[in-house]
Design a protein around this motif. Structure first.
Motif, mmCIF file in Angstrom:
data_model
loop_
_atom_site.group_PDB
_atom_site.id
_atom_site.type_symbol
_atom_site.label_atom_id
_atom_site.label_comp_id
_atom_site.label_asym_id
_atom_site.label_seq_id
_atom_site.Cartn_x
_atom_site.Cartn_y
_atom_site.Cartn_z
ATOM 1 N N CYS A 28 0.818 -1.211 0.000
ATOM 2 C CA CYS A 28 0.000 0.000 0.000
ATOM 3 C C CYS A 28 0.852 1.261 0.000
ATOM 4 N N SER A 29 1.791 1.350 0.915
ATOM 5 C CA SER A 29 2.546 2.596 1.045
ATOM 6 C C SER A 29 3.638 2.733 -0.005
ATOM 7 N N PHE A 30 4.490 1.759 -0.136
ATOM 8 C CA PHE A 30 5.615 1.866 -1.050
ATOM 9 C C PHE A 30 5.210 1.483 -2.476
ATOM 10 N N GLY A 31 4.456 0.396 -2.608
ATOM 11 C CA GLY A 31 4.071 -0.071 -3.935
ATOM 12 C C GLY A 31 3.123 0.872 -4.652
ATOM 13 N N LEU A 32 1.954 1.117 -4.053
ATOM 14 C CA LEU A 32 0.953 1.959 -4.704
ATOM 15 C C LEU A 32 1.281 3.438 -4.617
ATOM 16 N N GLY A 33 1.929 3.853 -3.552
ATOM 17 C CA GLY A 33 2.217 5.273 -3.375
ATOM 18 C C GLY A 33 3.464 5.755 -4.076
ATOM 19 N N ILE A 34 4.425 4.861 -4.335
ATOM 20 C CA ILE A 34 5.695 5.297 -4.926
ATOM 21 C C ILE A 34 5.991 4.559 -6.237
ATOM 22 N N ILE A 35 6.110 3.242 -6.176
ATOM 23 C CA ILE A 35 6.534 2.480 -7.354
ATOM 24 C C ILE A 35 5.483 2.504 -8.460
ATOM 25 N N LEU A 36 4.242 2.239 -8.126
ATOM 26 C CA LEU A 36 3.189 2.165 -9.145
ATOM 27 C C LEU A 36 2.470 3.490 -9.366
ATOM 28 N N ARG A 37 2.956 4.550 -8.768
ATOM 29 C CA ARG A 37 2.295 5.850 -8.904
ATOM 30 C C ARG A 37 2.128 6.288 -10.356
ATOM 31 N N PRO A 38 3.131 6.146 -11.218
ATOM 32 C CA PRO A 38 2.932 6.553 -12.613
ATOM 33 C C PRO A 38 1.831 5.760 -13.333
ATOM 34 N N LEU A 39 1.660 4.503 -12.976
ATOM 35 C CA LEU A 39 0.610 3.692 -13.603
ATOM 36 C C LEU A 39 -0.789 4.096 -13.132
ATOM 37 N N LEU A 40 -0.875 4.665 -11.943
ATOM 38 C CA LEU A 40 -2.168 5.046 -11.370
ATOM 39 C C LEU A 40 -2.523 6.498 -11.662
ATOM 40 N N LYS A 41 -1.735 7.148 -12.512
ATOM 41 C CA LYS A 41 -1.902 8.576 -12.773
ATOM 42 C C LYS A 41 -3.263 8.908 -13.402
ATOM 43 N N GLY A 42 -3.820 8.015 -14.203
ATOM 44 C CA GLY A 42 -5.071 8.304 -14.908
ATOM 45 C C GLY A 42 -6.323 8.150 -14.067
ATOM 46 N N ILE A 43 -6.227 7.520 -12.917
ATOM 47 C CA ILE A 43 -7.384 7.294 -12.049
ATOM 48 C C ILE A 43 -7.401 8.392 -10.990
ATOM 49 N N HIS A 44 -8.537 9.094 -10.873
ATOM 50 C CA HIS A 44 -8.614 10.227 -9.948
ATOM 51 C C HIS A 44 -9.586 9.953 -8.815
ATOM 52 N N ILE A 45 -9.188 10.364 -7.624
ATOM 53 C CA ILE A 45 -10.038 10.304 -6.433
ATOM 54 C C ILE A 45 -9.937 11.655 -5.754
ATOM 55 N N GLY A 46 -11.046 12.332 -5.600
ATOM 56 C CA GLY A 46 -11.071 13.620 -4.907
ATOM 57 C C GLY A 46 -10.171 14.664 -5.528
ATOM 58 N N GLY A 47 -10.016 14.648 -6.827
ATOM 59 C CA GLY A 47 -9.212 15.654 -7.497
ATOM 60 C C GLY A 47 -7.729 15.338 -7.603
#
Length: 85
Positions: A28-47
């Motif tokens: 959650c913290s390192f994977g989704l917040g740092i490593i996979l952050r560029p892949l999650l760029k297109g999905i928006h939550i709360g702006g």
């Protein structure tokens, strides 16, 4: 817990719960917040994009949930091995 075999089984179950919690924390913290952050760029939550959201807010929510899940699992494990309060 009278015998050494039971104490070893209790400790192994305890370490398994801790290991799973740490893996969830890391993903959650390192994977989704740092490593996979560029892949999650297109999905928006709360702006904000999802990677930023996990880095700033989502990981905190997951950590809080992990605390309660850990406490519940350890209470169950304690009752199972007869070391509950």
């Amino acid at each position: 817990m009278a015998d050494n075999k039971s104490a070893s089984a209790y400790w192994a179950a305890n370490v398994r719960i801790i290991t799973i919690s740490l893996v969830v924390w890391f993903v959650c913290s390192f994977g989704l917040g740092i490593i996979l952050r560029p892949l999650l760029k297109g999905i928006h939550i709360g702006g904000a994009d999802l990677g930023f959201w996990f880095a700033q807010n989502g990981s905190i929510y997951v950590f809080l949930v992990l605390i309660f899940v850990y406490a519940a699992k350890m209470n169950k494990l304690d009752r199972e091995y007869g070391v509950d309060e």
